[in-house]
Design an enzyme around this catalytic site. Sequence first.
Site, PDB file in Angstrom:
ATOM      1  N   ASP A  83      -4.862 119.638 -24.810  1.00 21.10           N
ATOM      2  CA  ASP A  83      -4.221 120.121 -23.464  1.00 21.10           C
ATOM      3  C   ASP A  83      -4.915 119.563 -22.331  1.00 21.10           C
ATOM      4  O   ASP A  83      -6.393 119.376 -22.329  1.00 21.10           O
ATOM      5  CB  ASP A  83      -4.310 121.350 -23.655  1.00 21.10           C
ATOM      6  CG  ASP A  83      -3.820 122.424 -22.707  1.00 21.10           C
ATOM      7  OD1 ASP A  83      -2.540 122.104 -21.952  1.00 21.10           O
ATOM      8  OD2 ASP A  83      -4.131 123.524 -22.227  1.00 21.10           O
ATOM      9  N   HIS A  84      -4.362 119.298 -21.425  1.00 22.38           N
ATOM     10  CA  HIS A  84      -4.661 118.772 -19.987  1.00 22.38           C
ATOM     11  C   HIS A  84      -5.816 117.999 -20.011  1.00 22.38           C
ATOM     12  O   HIS A  84      -6.914 117.794 -19.582  1.00 22.38           O
ATOM     13  CB  HIS A  84      -5.347 120.420 -19.435  1.00 22.38           C
ATOM     14  CG  HIS A  84      -4.387 121.065 -18.578  1.00 22.38           C
ATOM     15  ND1 HIS A  84      -3.820 120.658 -17.544  1.00 22.38           N
ATOM     16  CD2 HIS A  84      -3.845 122.307 -18.653  1.00 22.38           C
ATOM     17  CE1 HIS A  84      -2.656 121.365 -17.055  1.00 22.38           C
ATOM     18  NE2 HIS A  84      -2.763 122.443 -17.927  1.00 22.38           N
ATOM     19  N   HIS A 177      -2.682 128.759 -13.327  1.00 20.76           N
ATOM     20  CA  HIS A 177      -3.678 128.885 -14.356  1.00 20.76           C
ATOM     21  C   HIS A 177      -4.686 129.921 -14.196  1.00 20.76           C
ATOM     22  O   HIS A 177      -4.946 130.111 -12.940  1.00 20.76           O
ATOM     23  CB  HIS A 177      -4.390 127.474 -14.402  1.00 20.76           C
ATOM     24  CG  HIS A 177      -3.647 126.501 -15.075  1.00 20.76           C
ATOM     25  ND1 HIS A 177      -2.970 125.248 -14.427  1.00 20.76           N
ATOM     26  CD2 HIS A 177      -3.250 126.145 -16.352  1.00 20.76           C
ATOM     27  CE1 HIS A 177      -2.082 124.597 -14.953  1.00 20.76           C
ATOM     28  NE2 HIS A 177      -2.463 124.703 -16.212  1.00 20.76           N
ATOM     29  N   HIS A 205       3.145 126.308 -18.065  1.00 19.04           N
ATOM     30  CA  HIS A 205       1.457 126.810 -18.120  1.00 19.04           C
ATOM     31  C   HIS A 205       1.288 127.886 -17.191  1.00 19.04           C
ATOM     32  O   HIS A 205       2.015 128.084 -16.560  1.00 19.04           O
ATOM     33  CB  HIS A 205       0.729 125.354 -17.388  1.00 19.04           C
ATOM     34  CG  HIS A 205       1.016 124.148 -18.383  1.00 19.04           C
ATOM     35  ND1 HIS A 205      -0.360 123.679 -18.515  1.00 19.04           N
ATOM     36  CD2 HIS A 205       1.610 123.502 -18.940  1.00 19.04           C
ATOM     37  CE1 HIS A 205      -0.108 122.552 -19.402  1.00 19.04           C
ATOM     38  NE2 HIS A 205       1.369 122.650 -19.702  1.00 19.04           N
ATOM     39  N   GLY A 206       0.155 128.330 -17.271  1.00 21.90           N
ATOM     40  CA  GLY A 206      -0.317 129.667 -16.732  1.00 21.90           C
ATOM     41  C   GLY A 206       0.489 130.821 -17.018  1.00 21.90           C
ATOM     42  O   GLY A 206       0.579 131.794 -16.513  1.00 21.90           O
ATOM     43  N   SER A 208      -0.509 133.144 -18.790  1.00 21.02           N
ATOM     44  CA  SER A 208      -1.168 134.441 -19.053  1.00 21.02           C
ATOM     45  C   SER A 208      -1.060 135.406 -17.934  1.00 21.02           C
ATOM     46  O   SER A 208      -1.243 136.630 -17.875  1.00 21.02           O
ATOM     47  CB  SER A 208      -2.851 134.093 -18.985  1.00 21.02           C
ATOM     48  OG  SER A 208      -3.184 133.381 -20.163  1.00 21.02           O
ATOM     49  N   ASN A 227       2.309 127.977 -22.691  1.00 23.48           N
ATOM     50  CA  ASN A 227       0.887 128.151 -22.934  1.00 23.48           C
ATOM     51  C   ASN A 227       0.185 129.222 -22.454  1.00 23.48           C
ATOM     52  O   ASN A 227       0.487 129.833 -21.413  1.00 23.48           O
ATOM     53  CB  ASN A 227       0.328 126.829 -22.041  1.00 23.48           C
ATOM     54  CG  ASN A 227       0.952 125.502 -22.703  1.00 23.48           C
ATOM     55  OD1 ASN A 227       1.856 125.501 -23.372  1.00 23.48           O
ATOM     56  ND2 ASN A 227       0.348 124.454 -22.177  1.00 23.48           N
ATOM     57  N   VAL A 228      -0.879 129.909 -23.361  1.00 28.83           N
ATOM     58  CA  VAL A 228      -1.535 130.998 -22.994  1.00 28.83           C
ATOM     59  C   VAL A 228      -2.952 130.796 -23.211  1.00 28.83           C
ATOM     60  O   VAL A 228      -3.088 130.478 -24.592  1.00 28.83           O
ATOM     61  CB  VAL A 228      -0.864 132.040 -23.823  1.00 28.83           C
ATOM     62  CG1 VAL A 228      -1.614 133.443 -23.577  1.00 28.83           C
ATOM     63  CG2 VAL A 228       0.476 132.464 -23.519  1.00 28.83           C
ATOM     64  N   THR A 230      -5.923 132.212 -20.889  1.00 24.42           N
ATOM     65  CA  THR A 230      -6.791 133.463 -20.270  1.00 24.42           C
ATOM     66  C   THR A 230      -6.612 134.786 -20.843  1.00 24.42           C
ATOM     67  O   THR A 230      -7.505 135.761 -21.175  1.00 24.42           O
ATOM     68  CB  THR A 230      -6.679 133.314 -18.585  1.00 24.42           C
ATOM     69  OG1 THR A 230      -7.052 132.036 -18.317  1.00 24.42           O
ATOM     70  CG2 THR A 230      -7.398 134.590 -18.130  1.00 24.42           C
TER      71      THR A 230
END
Length: 285
Positions: A83-84, A177, A205-206, A208, A227-228, A230
């Site tokens: 990821d990233h 994020h 993304h982000g 959370s 995507n999770v 945090t």
Amino acid sequence: MPLSPTDEIVGPAARAGAGAGAFNVVQLEHAEAIVAGAEAAGRPVILQISENTARYHGGLEPIGLAALAVARAALVPVAVHLDHAESVDLVHEAARLGFSSVMFDASTLPYKENLRETREIAAYCHARDVWVEAELGEVGGKDGAHAPGVRTDPAEARDFVAATGVDALAVAVGSSHAMTTRDAVLDFALISALRDAVGVPLVLHGSSGVADAELARAVAAGMTKVNVSTYLNKQFTRAARTYLEAHPSAVDPRTYLGPARDAVADAVAHLLGVLHGGHGRAGKR
């Protein structure tokens, strides 16, 4: 190219109008918890390892091989994803280690440079049967590097995907994020426009920072891979802190990492239910 384990998870989800859960691994307990949650939900899952996490462990190999081992032992389909990654060398290492997919992030570069570098990564990875995600329209909050107000343009996204040959596209639609509150405001009309313009699965993304109902709505509007990170770290830390506050003399890490791992597993099972059109699962929230 043959389907990678990631494509075998994301592709069917996209065709079914469901969400594919992708959860970030920070340490071994995260990988174990994410898979346990997926097994409890009876759903496939993607384990993600970021470039920052690889740096924390002194390299990708220690945590990457651990995640791959957990994935192989799982009772549900599990893919391992980089990821990233901004480092080309790290992408190459992930492919050598056996990761089934990578997210190459050149979104901070000017458009033409992002396109050129992403196209080169896609060609390299596809020659090795590795699935590729890219980002267009900087998603906010990543180390302060991304502009929080940026949104992905559908026409530009269509052209970018066609020119690079990527398998999925992370888009900026209002999430950010590292949010510790779940009050992000998503642009659902933009999600639908991007879905109609782009012929590959979209990635949020982000996530959370997005509430359950809004996650379900985002999937219905056209998001697929969610995507999770945090949010799981919050559950992990809360459970560990609660145990340590109740047992101040505890010194064995297993006594507090165990409950923390259980809390993450519960959160993953719940979120996978949300992403597949249900209401999740009640648990230790």
